[in-house]
Design a protein around this motif. Sequence first.
Motif, PDB file in Angstrom:
ATOM      1  N   PHE A 267      -7.347 -21.829  65.397  1.00 53.30           N
ATOM      2  CA  PHE A 267      -8.777 -22.056  65.225  1.00 53.30           C
ATOM      3  C   PHE A 267      -8.986 -23.044  64.077  1.00 53.30           C
ATOM      4  O   PHE A 267      -8.210 -23.086  63.126  1.00 53.30           O
ATOM      5  CB  PHE A 267      -9.523 -20.755  64.884  1.00 53.30           C
ATOM      6  N   ARG A 268     -10.058 -23.790  64.171  1.00 48.78           N
ATOM      7  CA  ARG A 268     -10.425 -24.690  63.076  1.00 48.78           C
ATOM      8  C   ARG A 268     -11.808 -24.276  62.565  1.00 48.78           C
ATOM      9  O   ARG A 268     -12.791 -24.236  63.319  1.00 48.78           O
ATOM     10  CB  ARG A 268     -10.475 -26.142  63.558  1.00 48.78           C
ATOM     11  N   ALA A 269     -11.881 -23.956  61.265  1.00 50.69           N
ATOM     12  CA  ALA A 269     -13.138 -23.542  60.636  1.00 50.69           C
ATOM     13  C   ALA A 269     -13.619 -24.654  59.723  1.00 50.69           C
ATOM     14  O   ALA A 269     -12.905 -25.050  58.793  1.00 50.69           O
ATOM     15  CB  ALA A 269     -12.938 -22.251  59.844  1.00 50.69           C
ATOM     16  N   THR A 270     -14.817 -25.160  59.979  1.00 50.31           N
ATOM     17  CA  THR A 270     -15.364 -26.247  59.170  1.00 50.31           C
ATOM     18  C   THR A 270     -16.482 -25.786  58.247  1.00 50.31           C
ATOM     19  O   THR A 270     -16.934 -26.555  57.395  1.00 50.31           O
ATOM     20  CB  THR A 270     -15.895 -27.361  60.086  1.00 50.31           C
ATOM     21  N   ASP A 271     -16.955 -24.549  58.403  1.00 52.32           N
ATOM     22  CA  ASP A 271     -17.980 -24.011  57.509  1.00 52.32           C
ATOM     23  C   ASP A 271     -17.965 -22.491  57.596  1.00 52.32           C
ATOM     24  O   ASP A 271     -17.193 -21.903  58.368  1.00 52.32           O
ATOM     25  CB  ASP A 271     -19.375 -24.566  57.853  1.00 52.32           C
ATOM     26  N   ASN A 272     -18.834 -21.836  56.804  1.00 51.76           N
ATOM     27  CA  ASN A 272     -18.865 -20.370  56.763  1.00 51.76           C
ATOM     28  C   ASN A 272     -19.175 -19.771  58.128  1.00 51.76           C
ATOM     29  O   ASN A 272     -18.546 -18.790  58.553  1.00 51.76           O
ATOM     30  CB  ASN A 272     -19.914 -19.906  55.753  1.00 51.76           C
ATOM     31  N   THR A 273     -20.144 -20.332  58.824  1.00 47.50           N
ATOM     32  CA  THR A 273     -20.552 -19.790  60.117  1.00 47.50           C
ATOM     33  C   THR A 273     -19.416 -19.842  61.120  1.00 47.50           C
ATOM     34  O   THR A 273     -19.153 -18.868  61.843  1.00 47.50           O
ATOM     35  CB  THR A 273     -21.761 -20.559  60.656  1.00 47.50           C
ATOM     36  N   LYS A 274     -18.724 -20.972  61.168  1.00 46.29           N
ATOM     37  CA  LYS A 274     -17.613 -21.110  62.114  1.00 46.29           C
ATOM     38  C   LYS A 274     -16.493 -20.127  61.785  1.00 46.29           C
ATOM     39  O   LYS A 274     -15.899 -19.519  62.682  1.00 46.29           O
ATOM     40  CB  LYS A 274     -17.091 -22.551  62.070  1.00 46.29           C
ATOM     41  N   LEU A 275     -16.197 -19.946  60.504  1.00 39.73           N
ATOM     42  CA  LEU A 275     -15.146 -19.007  60.109  1.00 39.73           C
ATOM     43  C   LEU A 275     -15.510 -17.581  60.506  1.00 39.73           C
ATOM     44  O   LEU A 275     -14.672 -16.814  60.980  1.00 39.73           O
ATOM     45  CB  LEU A 275     -14.888 -19.100  58.606  1.00 39.73           C
ATOM     46  N   SER A 276     -16.774 -17.227  60.313  1.00 38.55           N
ATOM     47  CA  SER A 276     -17.236 -15.889  60.713  1.00 38.55           C
ATOM     48  C   SER A 276     -17.115 -15.697  62.218  1.00 38.55           C
ATOM     49  O   SER A 276     -16.703 -14.628  62.694  1.00 38.55           O
ATOM     50  CB  SER A 276     -18.688 -15.687  60.261  1.00 38.55           C
ATOM     51  N   GLU A 277     -17.440 -16.731  62.986  1.00 40.82           N
ATOM     52  CA  GLU A 277     -17.317 -16.647  64.444  1.00 40.82           C
ATOM     53  C   GLU A 277     -15.855 -16.499  64.867  1.00 40.82           C
ATOM     54  O   GLU A 277     -15.549 -15.796  65.831  1.00 40.82           O
ATOM     55  CB  GLU A 277     -17.929 -17.902  65.088  1.00 40.82           C
TER      56      GLU A 277
END
Length: 327
Positions: A267-277
Amino acid sequence: MFFAYPKLLWLLAVPALLLLRYLWIVLKGKQPHLVVSSRFPWEAGGKTALRFVPHVIFGLRTAALCLLIIAIARPRSSSQMERVDTEGIDIMFAMDVSTSMLARDFTPDRLSAAKDIAIEFISQRPSDRMGIVVFAGESYTQCPLTTDRATLINLMADVQTDLIEDGTAIGNGLATAVARMKDSDAKSRVVILLTDGVNNMGEIDPSMASEIAKTYGIRVYTIGVGANGNAPYPVQTPWGIELQNIPVEIDEGLLRGIASETGGRYFRATDNTKLSEIYAEIGRMEKSRITVDSFPVFKDLFMGYALAALACLVLELLLRIFIRRMP
Protein backbone atom coordinates in the motif's frame (compact mmCIF):
# COMPACT_ATOMS: atom_id res chain seq x y z
CA MET A 1 -21.63 -25.15 44.72
CA PHE A 2 -18.46 -26.85 45.95
CA PHE A 3 -15.92 -26.33 48.75
CA ALA A 4 -12.28 -25.39 48.32
CA TYR A 5 -11.42 -27.11 51.64
CA PRO A 6 -14.09 -29.84 52.04
CA LYS A 7 -12.18 -31.67 54.80
CA LEU A 8 -12.91 -28.78 57.17
CA LEU A 9 -16.59 -29.75 57.07
CA TRP A 10 -15.72 -32.55 59.50
CA LEU A 11 -15.65 -29.79 62.12
CA LEU A 12 -19.47 -29.77 61.91
CA ALA A 13 -19.28 -32.79 64.21
CA VAL A 14 -18.46 -30.37 67.05
CA PRO A 15 -21.77 -28.44 67.00
CA ALA A 16 -23.57 -31.76 66.40
CA LEU A 17 -22.09 -33.17 69.63
CA LEU A 18 -22.95 -29.98 71.51
CA LEU A 19 -26.54 -30.24 70.28
CA LEU A 20 -26.81 -33.88 71.40
CA ARG A 21 -25.43 -32.98 74.83
CA TYR A 22 -27.91 -30.09 75.15
CA LEU A 23 -30.86 -32.32 74.20
CA TRP A 24 -29.75 -34.95 76.71
CA ILE A 25 -29.66 -32.35 79.50
CA VAL A 26 -33.14 -31.08 78.58
CA LEU A 27 -34.69 -34.55 78.31
CA LYS A 28 -33.17 -35.58 81.66
CA GLY A 29 -34.90 -32.68 83.27
CA LYS A 30 -31.72 -30.82 84.04
CA GLN A 31 -33.09 -27.52 82.84
CA PRO A 32 -30.59 -24.68 82.56
CA HIS A 33 -31.19 -21.96 85.14
CA LEU A 34 -31.15 -18.21 84.89
CA VAL A 35 -30.18 -15.56 87.40
CA VAL A 36 -33.07 -13.04 87.46
CA SER A 37 -34.13 -10.16 89.66
CA SER A 38 -37.77 -11.26 89.85
CA ARG A 39 -39.76 -14.51 89.66
CA PHE A 40 -42.78 -12.75 88.19
CA PRO A 41 -42.48 -14.10 84.62
CA TRP A 42 -42.27 -17.69 85.91
CA GLU A 43 -45.01 -17.56 88.57
CA ALA A 44 -47.63 -18.44 85.95
CA GLY A 45 -46.34 -21.97 85.83
CA GLY A 46 -43.63 -21.39 83.27
CA LYS A 47 -46.11 -20.89 80.45
CA THR A 48 -44.72 -17.59 79.17
CA ALA A 49 -42.68 -17.31 75.98
CA LEU A 50 -39.61 -16.36 77.99
CA ARG A 51 -39.08 -20.00 78.92
CA PHE A 52 -37.92 -20.62 75.33
CA VAL A 53 -35.26 -17.89 75.43
CA PRO A 54 -32.44 -20.19 76.67
CA HIS A 55 -33.18 -22.64 73.86
CA VAL A 56 -33.20 -19.85 71.28
CA ILE A 57 -29.88 -18.51 72.57
CA PHE A 58 -28.29 -21.97 72.36
CA GLY A 59 -29.73 -22.45 68.86
CA LEU A 60 -28.32 -19.14 67.65
CA ARG A 61 -24.89 -19.89 69.06
CA THR A 62 -24.87 -23.37 67.47
CA ALA A 63 -26.08 -21.99 64.12
CA ALA A 64 -23.33 -19.35 64.20
CA LEU A 65 -20.72 -22.04 64.79
CA CYS A 66 -22.04 -24.14 61.90
CA LEU A 67 -22.10 -21.15 59.54
CA LEU A 68 -18.53 -20.18 60.47
CA ILE A 69 -17.29 -23.72 59.76
CA ILE A 70 -19.01 -23.65 56.35
CA ALA A 71 -17.49 -20.22 55.65
CA ILE A 72 -13.90 -21.30 56.40
CA ALA A 73 -14.42 -24.36 54.16
CA ARG A 74 -14.72 -21.71 51.39
CA PRO A 75 -17.88 -22.50 49.43
CA ARG A 76 -17.59 -21.52 45.75
CA SER A 77 -19.62 -21.63 42.59
CA SER A 78 -18.47 -21.68 38.97
CA SER A 79 -20.02 -21.07 35.61
CA GLN A 80 -20.08 -23.97 33.18
CA MET A 81 -17.31 -24.03 30.57
CA GLU A 82 -18.54 -23.39 27.03
CA ARG A 83 -16.90 -23.40 23.62
CA VAL A 84 -17.18 -20.01 21.97
CA ASP A 85 -16.20 -18.65 18.57
CA THR A 86 -14.10 -15.54 18.20
CA GLU A 87 -12.08 -13.79 15.52
CA GLY A 88 -8.38 -13.41 16.18
CA ILE A 89 -4.93 -13.42 14.58
CA ASP A 90 -1.37 -12.53 15.56
CA ILE A 91 -0.21 -9.17 14.23
CA MET A 92 3.23 -7.61 14.58
CA PHE A 93 3.82 -3.97 13.70
CA ALA A 94 7.26 -3.30 12.19
CA MET A 95 7.61 0.50 12.25
CA ASP A 96 10.33 2.69 10.77
CA VAL A 97 11.56 5.21 13.37
CA SER A 98 14.32 6.82 11.34
CA THR A 99 14.52 10.62 11.55
CA SER A 100 12.94 10.93 8.11
CA MET A 101 9.68 9.85 9.77
CA LEU A 102 9.54 13.38 11.25
CA ALA A 103 8.69 14.83 7.82
CA ARG A 104 5.51 16.89 7.96
CA ASP A 105 3.66 15.80 4.85
CA PHE A 106 1.39 14.06 7.41
CA THR A 107 -0.32 15.75 10.37
CA PRO A 108 1.52 16.50 12.59
CA ASP A 109 4.28 14.28 11.11
CA ARG A 110 4.65 10.80 9.63
CA LEU A 111 5.57 9.02 12.85
CA SER A 112 2.84 10.63 14.99
CA ALA A 113 0.21 9.90 12.34
CA ALA A 114 1.39 6.29 12.03
CA LYS A 115 1.22 5.80 15.80
CA ASP A 116 -2.23 7.39 16.18
CA ILE A 117 -3.75 5.33 13.38
CA ALA A 118 -2.08 2.14 14.64
CA ILE A 119 -3.51 2.79 18.13
CA GLU A 120 -6.97 3.15 16.61
CA PHE A 121 -6.43 -0.12 14.74
CA ILE A 122 -5.36 -1.86 17.97
CA SER A 123 -8.44 -0.61 19.83
CA GLN A 124 -10.77 -2.06 17.19
CA ARG A 125 -9.37 -5.60 17.38
CA PRO A 126 -9.84 -6.91 20.94
CA SER A 127 -9.46 -10.61 19.99
CA ASP A 128 -6.00 -10.34 18.40
CA ARG A 129 -2.55 -10.71 19.89
CA MET A 130 -0.32 -7.86 18.77
CA GLY A 131 3.25 -6.68 19.22
CA ILE A 132 5.59 -3.91 18.08
CA VAL A 133 9.03 -3.96 16.48
CA VAL A 134 10.77 -0.69 15.63
CA PHE A 135 13.72 -0.21 13.32
CA ALA A 136 16.03 2.48 12.01
CA GLY A 137 19.72 1.65 11.54
CA GLU A 138 19.01 -1.48 13.63
CA SER A 139 15.91 -3.02 15.17
CA TYR A 140 14.49 -4.10 18.52
CA THR A 141 11.23 -5.34 20.02
CA GLN A 142 9.19 -2.59 21.63
CA CYS A 143 6.47 -5.01 22.77
CA PRO A 144 6.15 -8.81 22.29
CA LEU A 145 2.86 -10.38 21.26
CA THR A 146 0.24 -9.64 23.90
CA THR A 147 -3.49 -9.26 24.47
CA ASP A 148 -2.92 -6.51 27.03
CA ARG A 149 -4.42 -3.60 25.08
CA ALA A 150 -3.55 -0.91 27.63
CA THR A 151 0.14 -1.85 27.71
CA LEU A 152 0.33 -2.22 23.95
CA ILE A 153 -1.25 1.19 23.34
CA ASN A 154 1.05 2.85 25.89
CA LEU A 155 4.14 1.31 24.28
CA MET A 156 2.95 2.33 20.83
CA ALA A 157 2.51 5.90 22.06
CA ASP A 158 6.08 5.81 23.44
CA VAL A 159 7.63 4.97 20.05
CA GLN A 160 9.99 7.75 18.96
CA THR A 161 13.06 8.51 16.91
CA ASP A 162 16.65 8.99 18.17
CA LEU A 163 16.56 5.91 20.43
CA ILE A 164 18.69 3.85 18.06
CA GLU A 165 21.21 4.56 15.30
CA ASP A 166 19.66 6.40 12.37
CA GLY A 167 19.18 4.75 9.01
CA THR A 168 16.69 2.36 7.41
CA ALA A 169 17.31 -1.35 8.03
CA ILE A 170 14.15 -2.84 6.52
CA GLY A 171 15.62 -6.36 6.49
CA ASN A 172 16.49 -6.23 10.19
CA GLY A 173 13.07 -4.87 11.11
CA LEU A 174 11.24 -7.59 9.19
CA ALA A 175 13.51 -10.36 10.48
CA THR A 176 12.99 -9.27 14.09
CA ALA A 177 9.21 -9.26 13.60
CA VAL A 178 9.32 -12.74 12.05
CA ALA A 179 11.50 -14.04 14.91
CA ARG A 180 8.87 -12.87 17.37
CA MET A 181 6.10 -14.74 15.51
CA LYS A 182 7.73 -17.94 14.22
CA ASP A 183 6.77 -19.99 17.30
CA SER A 184 3.19 -18.74 17.38
CA ASP A 185 0.52 -21.40 16.81
CA ALA A 186 -2.06 -18.90 15.54
CA LYS A 187 -3.84 -19.86 12.33
CA SER A 188 -3.06 -16.47 10.83
CA ARG A 189 0.15 -14.49 11.38
CA VAL A 190 0.72 -11.07 9.89
CA VAL A 191 3.42 -8.41 9.85
CA ILE A 192 2.47 -4.82 8.99
CA LEU A 193 5.73 -3.20 7.85
CA LEU A 194 5.66 0.59 7.57
CA THR A 195 8.56 2.62 6.19
CA ASP A 196 9.26 5.85 4.32
CA GLY A 197 12.66 5.10 2.85
CA VAL A 198 15.13 2.85 1.12
CA ASN A 199 16.99 0.00 2.79
CA ASN A 200 20.51 1.34 3.45
CA MET A 201 21.67 -0.40 6.65
CA GLY A 202 21.46 -3.69 8.52
CA GLU A 203 23.04 -7.12 8.39
CA ILE A 204 19.99 -8.88 6.92
CA ASP A 205 18.95 -8.37 3.32
CA PRO A 206 15.19 -7.59 2.97
CA SER A 207 14.75 -10.33 0.36
CA MET A 208 16.26 -12.87 2.76
CA ALA A 209 13.94 -11.67 5.54
CA SER A 210 10.92 -12.04 3.24
CA GLU A 211 11.99 -15.60 2.36
CA ILE A 212 12.15 -16.45 6.07
CA ALA A 213 8.67 -14.96 6.57
CA LYS A 214 7.36 -17.05 3.67
CA THR A 215 8.93 -20.19 5.16
CA TYR A 216 7.02 -19.67 8.40
CA GLY A 217 3.77 -18.82 6.60
CA ILE A 218 3.77 -15.20 7.78
CA ARG A 219 2.09 -12.68 5.49
CA VAL A 220 3.64 -9.24 5.24
CA TYR A 221 1.62 -6.15 4.40
CA THR A 222 3.97 -3.33 3.43
CA ILE A 223 3.10 0.36 3.62
CA GLY A 224 5.13 3.10 1.98
CA VAL A 225 4.60 6.38 3.83
CA GLY A 226 5.21 9.73 2.14
CA ALA A 227 3.69 12.29 -0.18
CA ASN A 228 4.47 12.30 -3.89
CA GLY A 229 7.43 14.48 -4.85
CA ASN A 230 8.90 16.49 -1.98
CA ALA A 231 7.99 16.69 1.71
CA PRO A 232 8.71 19.37 4.35
CA TYR A 233 11.33 18.14 6.82
CA PRO A 234 12.36 19.98 10.03
CA VAL A 235 16.04 20.94 9.99
CA GLN A 236 17.97 22.50 12.87
CA THR A 237 19.63 25.78 11.81
CA PRO A 238 21.37 28.58 13.75
CA TRP A 239 18.04 30.41 13.67
CA GLY A 240 16.02 27.48 15.02
CA ILE A 241 14.11 24.70 13.32
CA GLU A 242 13.17 25.40 9.72
CA LEU A 243 11.26 23.29 7.23
CA GLN A 244 13.09 22.27 4.11
CA ASN A 245 11.64 20.31 1.21
CA ILE A 246 13.38 16.99 0.66
CA PRO A 247 12.60 14.39 -2.03
CA VAL A 248 10.48 11.44 -0.96
CA GLU A 249 12.37 8.24 -1.73
CA ILE A 250 10.50 4.98 -1.13
CA ASP A 251 11.72 1.69 -2.56
CA GLU A 252 8.31 0.64 -3.77
CA GLY A 253 9.75 -2.19 -5.85
CA LEU A 254 11.27 -3.76 -2.74
CA LEU A 255 8.09 -3.34 -0.70
CA ARG A 256 5.95 -4.82 -3.48
CA GLY A 257 8.32 -7.77 -3.75
CA ILE A 258 8.17 -8.49 0.01
CA ALA A 259 4.38 -8.35 0.02
CA SER A 260 4.04 -10.47 -3.13
CA GLU A 261 6.42 -13.19 -1.96
CA THR A 262 4.71 -13.60 1.42
CA GLY A 263 1.13 -13.45 0.17
CA GLY A 264 0.51 -9.94 1.49
CA ARG A 265 -0.08 -6.67 -0.30
CA TYR A 266 1.68 -3.33 -0.79
CA PHE A 267 0.00 0.00 0.00
CA ARG A 268 1.08 3.58 -0.54
CA ALA A 269 -0.04 6.18 2.03
CA THR A 270 0.28 9.82 1.01
CA ASP A 271 -1.66 11.41 3.90
CA ASN A 272 -3.43 10.62 7.19
CA THR A 273 -6.72 9.70 5.53
CA LYS A 274 -5.12 7.26 3.11
CA LEU A 275 -3.13 5.60 5.90
CA SER A 276 -6.29 5.18 7.97
CA GLU A 277 -8.05 3.62 4.98
CA ILE A 278 -5.14 1.20 4.50
CA TYR A 279 -5.35 -0.04 8.09
CA ALA A 280 -9.12 -0.42 7.72
CA GLU A 281 -8.63 -2.50 4.56
CA ILE A 282 -6.03 -4.71 6.25
CA GLY A 283 -8.47 -5.19 9.12
CA ARG A 284 -11.19 -6.33 6.73
CA MET A 285 -8.89 -8.78 4.96
CA GLU A 286 -7.39 -10.28 8.09
CA LYS A 287 -10.23 -12.07 9.86
CA SER A 288 -9.73 -15.70 10.80
CA ARG A 289 -12.33 -17.57 12.85
CA ILE A 290 -10.95 -19.77 15.59
CA THR A 291 -12.63 -21.72 18.39
CA VAL A 292 -11.41 -21.39 21.96
CA ASP A 293 -12.55 -22.61 25.36
CA SER A 294 -13.81 -19.99 27.75
CA PHE A 295 -12.43 -20.19 31.28
CA PRO A 296 -14.79 -21.01 34.15
CA VAL A 297 -15.56 -18.03 36.37
CA PHE A 298 -15.34 -18.83 40.09
CA LYS A 299 -17.34 -16.94 42.70
CA ASP A 300 -16.64 -17.16 46.44
CA LEU A 301 -19.74 -17.58 48.61
CA PHE A 302 -18.17 -17.59 52.08
CA MET A 303 -19.11 -13.97 52.78
CA GLY A 304 -22.83 -14.77 52.92
CA TYR A 305 -22.26 -17.52 55.49
CA ALA A 306 -19.93 -15.33 57.53
CA LEU A 307 -22.48 -12.50 57.62
CA ALA A 308 -25.22 -14.93 58.63
CA ALA A 309 -23.02 -16.19 61.49
CA LEU A 310 -22.42 -12.61 62.60
CA ALA A 311 -26.15 -11.93 62.52
CA CYS A 312 -26.77 -14.97 64.76
CA LEU A 313 -24.15 -13.83 67.28
CA VAL A 314 -25.53 -10.29 67.35
CA LEU A 315 -29.07 -11.58 67.88
CA GLU A 316 -27.84 -13.85 70.66
CA LEU A 317 -26.16 -10.90 72.35
CA LEU A 318 -29.33 -8.79 72.09
CA LEU A 319 -31.40 -11.60 73.62
CA ARG A 320 -28.96 -11.90 76.49
CA ILE A 321 -28.97 -8.16 77.18
CA PHE A 322 -32.62 -7.21 76.68
CA ILE A 323 -34.73 -10.36 77.10
CA ARG A 324 -33.12 -12.50 79.76
CA ARG A 325 -32.86 -9.55 82.13
CA MET A 326 -36.50 -8.48 81.78
CA PRO A 327 -38.32 -8.29 85.14
